[in-house]
Design a protein around this motif. Sequence first.
Motif, mmCIF file in Angstrom:
data_model
loop_
_atom_site.group_PDB
_atom_site.id
_atom_site.type_symbol
_atom_site.label_atom_id
_atom_site.label_comp_id
_atom_site.label_asym_id
_atom_site.label_seq_id
_atom_site.Cartn_x
_atom_site.Cartn_y
_atom_site.Cartn_z
ATOM 1 N N GLY A 1 -9.578 -4.109 1.412
ATOM 2 C CA GLY A 1 -10.656 -4.465 2.316
ATOM 3 C C GLY A 1 -10.156 -5.016 3.650
ATOM 4 O O GLY A 1 -10.954 -5.164 4.589
ATOM 5 N N ARG A 2 -8.870 -5.322 3.737
ATOM 6 C CA ARG A 2 -8.318 -5.853 4.995
ATOM 7 C C ARG A 2 -7.278 -4.919 5.605
ATOM 8 O O ARG A 2 -7.169 -4.834 6.831
ATOM 9 N N PHE A 3 -6.511 -4.250 4.766
ATOM 10 C CA PHE A 3 -5.439 -3.357 5.242
ATOM 11 C C PHE A 3 -5.845 -1.907 4.995
ATOM 12 O O PHE A 3 -6.499 -1.594 4.002
ATOM 13 N N ALA B 1 0.842 -1.188 0.000
ATOM 14 C CA ALA B 1 0.000 0.000 0.000
ATOM 15 C C ALA B 1 0.879 1.241 0.000
ATOM 16 O O ALA B 1 2.019 1.203 0.476
ATOM 17 N N SER B 2 0.333 2.334 -0.538
ATOM 18 C CA SER B 2 1.047 3.604 -0.516
ATOM 19 C C SER B 2 0.059 4.738 -0.311
ATOM 20 O O SER B 2 -1.146 4.584 -0.567
ATOM 21 N N ILE B 3 0.592 5.883 0.140
ATOM 22 C CA ILE B 3 -0.256 7.045 0.389
ATOM 23 C C ILE B 3 0.544 8.302 0.070
ATOM 24 O O ILE B 3 1.712 8.428 0.441
ATOM 25 N N LEU C 1 0.177 1.159 8.974
ATOM 26 C CA LEU C 1 -0.525 0.136 8.201
ATOM 27 C C LEU C 1 -1.312 -0.714 9.186
ATOM 28 O O LEU C 1 -0.736 -1.482 9.964
ATOM 29 N N GLN C 2 -2.618 -0.539 9.173
ATOM 30 C CA GLN C 2 -3.505 -1.359 9.992
ATOM 31 C C GLN C 2 -3.861 -2.601 9.189
ATOM 32 O O GLN C 2 -4.430 -2.494 8.092
ATOM 33 N N TYR D 1 -3.648 0.279 -3.070
ATOM 34 C CA TYR D 1 -3.489 -1.002 -2.386
ATOM 35 C C TYR D 1 -3.272 -2.130 -3.378
ATOM 36 O O TYR D 1 -3.834 -2.127 -4.476
ATOM 37 N N ALA D 2 -2.520 -3.134 -2.960
ATOM 38 C CA ALA D 2 -2.466 -4.377 -3.719
ATOM 39 C C ALA D 2 -3.827 -5.051 -3.632
ATOM 40 O O ALA D 2 -4.510 -4.972 -2.593
#
Length: 118
Positions: free
Chosen positions: A65-67, A49-51, A80-81, A59-60
Motif C-alpha cells: 500500500g506504500r511501495f 518487493a519483486s516482479i 521502486l516507488q 511485496y513485504a
Amino acid sequence: QVQLVESGGGLVQPGGSLRLSCAASGSIFSIYVMGWHRQAPGKQRELVASITSGGNTNYADSVKGRFTISRDNAKNTVYLQMNNLKPEDTAIYYCNSLLRVDRVANYWGQGTQVTVSS
C-alpha cells in the motif's frame, strides 16, 4: 559480466517519497525476476518487493500500500516507488535479479542508502 546499478536513494522526511531505479547491463540473455531487498543496521536482509518478467508482483507486508515496484523490460530496469516513508524504512536497499547469462544465477547491486528522518 553483469552489473546492477542502483540510483535514487537519499535522505527524506517521514511521509515523504523516493523513487529507486536499478539498471541491469552486460551480456544478459534473459531476465526472469527483478527485485529489491533491504538491510537495516543490526538486522537481516529482507525482501521488499519483486516482479517477474510477466509483471507479477510480491511485496513485504510492511510496505504493501506504500511501495510500488515496476519494470521496463526493454531497458532491463526495475523501479521502486516509495511513498509515505517511515523511519523504520531506513536501510540500505539492494537491487537483485535472477537472470541468465550462460546459466541462471542471482545478481546483486552495490546498494543505495535510504534514510527517513526529520
